[in-house]
Design a protein around this motif. Structure first.
Motif, short mmCIF file in Angstrom:
data_model
loop_
_atom_site.label_atom_id
_atom_site.label_comp_id
_atom_site.label_asym_id
_atom_site.label_seq_id
_atom_site.Cartn_x
_atom_site.Cartn_y
_atom_site.Cartn_z
N ASN A 136 0.91 -0.97 -0.11
CA ASN A 136 -0.11 -0.08 -0.08
C ASN A 136 0.81 1.23 0.19
OD1 ASN A 136 -2.44 -1.38 0.05
ND2 ASN A 136 -2.48 -1.54 2.19
N LYS A 137 2.01 1.18 0.76
CA LYS A 137 2.77 2.37 0.74
C LYS A 137 3.41 2.49 -0.69
CE LYS A 137 6.55 4.48 3.40
NZ LYS A 137 7.60 4.51 4.37
N ALA A 138 3.96 1.51 -1.19
CA ALA A 138 4.51 1.55 -2.63
C ALA A 138 3.44 2.10 -3.68
CB ALA A 138 5.04 0.32 -3.12
N THR B 42 7.17 6.02 -10.33
CA THR B 42 6.94 5.51 -11.72
C THR B 42 5.35 5.32 -12.04
OG1 THR B 42 8.94 4.18 -11.82
CG2 THR B 42 7.30 3.62 -13.35
N LEU B 43 4.69 5.04 -10.79
CA LEU B 43 3.20 4.95 -10.89
C LEU B 43 2.53 6.02 -11.20
CD1 LEU B 43 0.81 2.96 -11.04
CD2 LEU B 43 0.79 3.16 -8.49
N GLN B 44 3.27 7.15 -10.46
CA GLN B 44 2.57 8.53 -10.50
C GLN B 44 2.78 9.19 -11.85
OE1 GLN B 44 4.73 10.43 -7.16
NE2 GLN B 44 3.29 9.60 -5.52
N ALA B 45 4.05 8.87 -12.47
CA ALA B 45 4.25 9.35 -13.85
C ALA B 45 3.49 8.74 -14.98
CB ALA B 45 5.90 8.88 -14.34
N SER B 46 2.89 7.30 -14.81
CA SER B 46 2.07 6.45 -15.53
C SER B 46 0.69 7.07 -15.38
CB SER B 46 2.09 5.16 -15.02
OG SER B 46 0.99 4.41 -15.83
N GLU B 47 0.29 7.71 -14.11
CA GLU B 47 -1.11 8.24 -13.99
C GLU B 47 -1.01 9.66 -14.63
OE1 GLU B 47 -1.11 8.19 -9.66
OE2 GLU B 47 -1.97 6.11 -9.46
N ALA B 48 -0.05 10.42 -14.44
CA ALA B 48 -0.12 11.75 -15.30
C ALA B 48 0.04 11.59 -16.66
CB ALA B 48 1.27 12.46 -14.79
N ASN C 33 -1.35 2.07 -17.50
CA ASN C 33 -1.36 2.51 -16.20
C ASN C 33 -1.67 1.26 -15.23
OD1 ASN C 33 -3.43 3.79 -14.02
ND2 ASN C 33 -1.35 4.52 -13.99
N VAL C 34 -2.56 0.54 -15.92
CA VAL C 34 -2.76 -0.76 -15.13
C VAL C 34 -1.71 -1.71 -14.99
CG1 VAL C 34 -4.34 -2.92 -15.12
CG2 VAL C 34 -5.32 -0.59 -15.53
N ALA C 35 -0.98 -1.61 -16.09
CA ALA C 35 0.08 -2.69 -16.44
C ALA C 35 1.23 -2.22 -15.28
CB ALA C 35 0.93 -2.75 -17.72
N ALA C 36 1.47 -0.77 -15.30
CA ALA C 36 2.52 -0.20 -14.19
C ALA C 36 1.96 -0.48 -12.82
CB ALA C 36 2.55 1.10 -14.50
N TYR C 37 0.66 -0.44 -12.48
CA TYR C 37 0.29 -0.78 -11.37
C TYR C 37 0.47 -2.46 -10.77
CZ TYR C 37 -3.49 -1.81 -7.79
OH TYR C 37 -4.15 -2.12 -6.67
N LEU C 38 0.09 -3.03 -11.79
CA LEU C 38 0.41 -4.64 -11.70
C LEU C 38 1.90 -5.02 -11.51
CD1 LEU C 38 -0.45 -7.66 -11.53
CD2 LEU C 38 -0.50 -7.53 -14.04
N LEU D 150 10.91 1.17 -4.52
CA LEU D 150 9.43 0.91 -4.67
C LEU D 150 8.52 1.93 -4.03
CD1 LEU D 150 9.79 -2.65 -5.79
CD2 LEU D 150 9.81 -0.70 -7.20
N GLU D 151 9.12 2.17 -2.68
CA GLU D 151 7.91 2.78 -1.92
C GLU D 151 8.26 4.40 -1.86
OE1 GLU D 151 8.71 1.55 2.10
OE2 GLU D 151 7.27 0.04 1.97
N GLY D 152 9.25 4.75 -2.79
CA GLY D 152 9.50 6.22 -2.97
C GLY D 152 10.39 6.60 -2.07
N GLU D 153 11.31 6.01 -1.32
CA GLU D 153 11.92 6.55 -0.20
C GLU D 153 13.43 6.08 -0.64
OE1 GLU D 153 11.10 7.89 2.64
OE2 GLU D 153 9.04 7.35 2.80
N PHE D 154 14.28 7.11 0.20
CA PHE D 154 15.88 6.94 -0.06
C PHE D 154 16.07 5.82 0.54
CE2 PHE D 154 15.44 11.34 -1.12
CZ PHE D 154 15.96 11.34 -2.40
N PRO D 155 16.97 4.73 0.48
CA PRO D 155 17.40 3.59 1.21
C PRO D 155 17.78 3.96 2.66
CG PRO D 155 18.13 3.61 -1.01
CD PRO D 155 17.75 4.84 -0.69
N SER D 156 18.25 5.29 3.06
CA SER D 156 18.86 5.71 4.11
C SER D 156 17.55 5.96 5.11
CB SER D 156 19.59 6.82 4.03
OG SER D 156 18.95 7.96 3.43
N ASN D 157 16.39 6.03 4.54
CA ASN D 157 15.21 6.56 5.13
C ASN D 157 14.23 5.47 5.39
OD1 ASN D 157 16.24 9.14 5.21
ND2 ASN D 157 15.13 9.94 3.73
N ALA D 158 14.28 4.43 4.66
CA ALA D 158 13.35 3.20 4.89
C ALA D 158 13.35 2.80 6.27
CB ALA D 158 13.74 2.20 3.79
N ASN D 159 12.00 2.37 6.49
CA ASN D 159 11.70 1.73 7.71
C ASN D 159 10.71 0.48 7.27
OD1 ASN D 159 11.15 1.06 10.32
ND2 ASN D 159 9.70 2.50 10.73
#
Length: 485
Positions: free
Chosen positions: A83-85, A91-97, A179-184, A266-275
């Protein structure tokens, strides 16, 4: 009276052109027929896999795949990551745009069906010529103010504009399925990476336990060498075994780190900030009932197939556009305005002007541009048909591969379960014999090492079964058509 007759004639002519507008050149797009096959594999599809690790997976066409298929693994931690991703992935946001852009372009294209109205204002200071028709008239300097409005309407006699809008609609459909393919693709990448990360962590823990046991085995072997009961070559063998397992630990830790970095991205985070939450591999539930779409339904569910079909539609409509360019184009134009030397006399009847009438542009000679332009459009359509066919073939291949993989995964996992069970029973037996004084502790450690090695192979087989289940869900289209929103 003459002006009235002229307006009537022009109106009748516009009506005739509008009636002719019912003609659309170029082919009407027809959806490809579904493949003439009733199964994915050469042999009949089995109803279920063998029972592996106490669970069999059942293939059924009676159920339907849910849109949020990752919930079938029954892991809240996995749901959180997915859900966070979906919420933050660039990439998904670019596809939606891109989808929104194509839809807006389609809406903009509909403007061709409406009259185009423009207003103009002109203010200039002019000097007339001092000589006109050989006579000296003297030059004059004056202001000229012009107010005008123009109405034009393109009469789409041969349907070129309609085919152009049809192409824009198909392009919007293509972006929708992309866009559906990007989501999948995003959801499957997150689930697969999460499973891989959990498997790597489990293998790391098992390998560390194995190394610890081997180091204990080394100490006992060195003691036996010192007492003269064991040759020194036994020490070298154990040291080699420890070095080999330690060497395998570094790639596992690297793979786990890469999986964490990929999940963060994939979650849109920098590796240093991932939790990232910890996901236990053996805590995931195996989806047991696997909905398998009929082959005739797959072409209406896979987003890549639907996107390829939309590209065919785009290419088909462009044939009509290219064909319409070879015919005359018509428009109806009207202009009304007034002019004067100052704003005060703009209302004078002497300064008013107007015009109304149809116009036609007839392509008489364009070299080979229009002919080969249409031929290029036809060739592009044939290319899109071939691409569609290849997409369908690849989709059926992926489903067939996934179905067979799950059958083989179950067989392989069950073999690993049996190997793990046998190694565990051997370890228990040797432990009992050791307590009875029948064997030395070195034999117990050797059996323990064997048990942990089979455990690692077992974990790999479990992860492979999970990932091939994901591959089947993706190959079937991901269930997006059952989404509530």
């Amino acid at each position: 009276m003459y002006k009235f007759r002229l307006l009537v004639q022009q109106s009748c002519l516009a009506v005739i052109f509008a009636m002719l507008g019912g003609c659309e050149v170029g082919p009407n797009f027809v959806r490809p027929a579904p493949p003439d096959t009733d199964r994915y594999t050469h042999e009949l599809q089995s109803e279920a896999t063998v029972a592996a690790n106490g669970q069999a997976q059942y293939f059924t066409s009676r159920n339907t795949l849910i849109a949020d298929w990752w919930k079938l693994f029954e892991s809240e931690e996995l749901n959180t990551v997915v859900n966070k991703a979906i919420a933050n992935n660039p990439t998904l946001q670019a596809s939606e745009a891109s989808l929104a852009s194509s839809q807006d372009s389609m809406r903009a294209g509909y403007g061709v069906f409406f009259p185009q109205i423009q207003a103009g204002v002109g203010v200039s200071r002019q000097r007339s010529a001092s000589q006109q028709q050989g006579l000296q008239t003297g030059s004059k300097i004056f202001n000229l103010i012009t107010l005008s409005s123009t109405v034009s309407y393109a009469i789409d006699v041969f349907g070129g504009a309609r085919r152009s809008v049809e192409s824009l609609r198909a392009q919007a459909d293509y972006q929708r399925y992309e866009n559906v393919a990007a989501y999948l693709m995003l959801s499957s990448n997150v689930v697969n990476t999460s499973i891989a990360r959990a498997a790597y962590i489990a293998e790391i823990h098992t390998t560390k336990k194995l190394i610890k046991l081997e180091q204990e085995q080394l100490r006992l072997t060195q003691a036996q060498v010192s007492s003269g009961t064991t040759p020194y070559s036994a020490v070298l063998s154990v040291q080699s075994l420890i070095a080999t397992d330690q060497a395998s630990l570094a790639p596992l830790e690297q793979n786990a780190s890469q999986a964490e970095h990929l999940l963060a991205t994939l979650e849109g985070e920098f590796p240093s900030n991932a939790n990232l939450p910890d996901i236990n591999l053996t805590g995931l539930a195996l989806p047991v009932d696997l909905p398998v779409s009929l082959p005739s339904d797959l072409v209406n569910q896979r987003p890549d197939i639907l996107a390829a079909e939309a590209q065919m539609h785009v290419a088909s409509a462009k044939i009509g556009v290219a064909t319409a360019l070879m015919f005359p184009s018509f428009s109806l134009n009207g202009t009304f305005g007034t002019s004067g030397t100052n704003f005060g006399n703009l209302t004078a009847s002497s300064g008013k002007f107007w015009s109304i009438g149809p116009s036609a542009t007839i392509p008489i000679f364009q070299g080979t541009t229009l002919w080969f332009g249409r031929k290029a459009a036809i060739d592009a359509y044939q290319q899109s048909r071939a691409n569609y066919r290849q997409t369908v073939l690849s989709a059926f291949e992926q489903v067939a591969d996934s179905l067979k993989a799950l059958e083989h995964d179950a067989e392989g996992l069950q073999a690993q379960v049996e190997a793990k069970r046998a190694a565990g029973e051997e370890l228990k037996l040797l432990q009992a014999n050791y307590h009875a004084g029948l064997v030395d502790y070195l034999a117990v450690l050797t059996a323990d090492v064997q048990y942990h090695e089979t455990t690692i192979a077992y974990l790999q087989a479990v992860a492979q079964r999970y990932q091939d289940t994901v591959a089947l869900f993706v190959a079937l289209g991901g269930g997006w058509w059952n989404a509530q929103e």
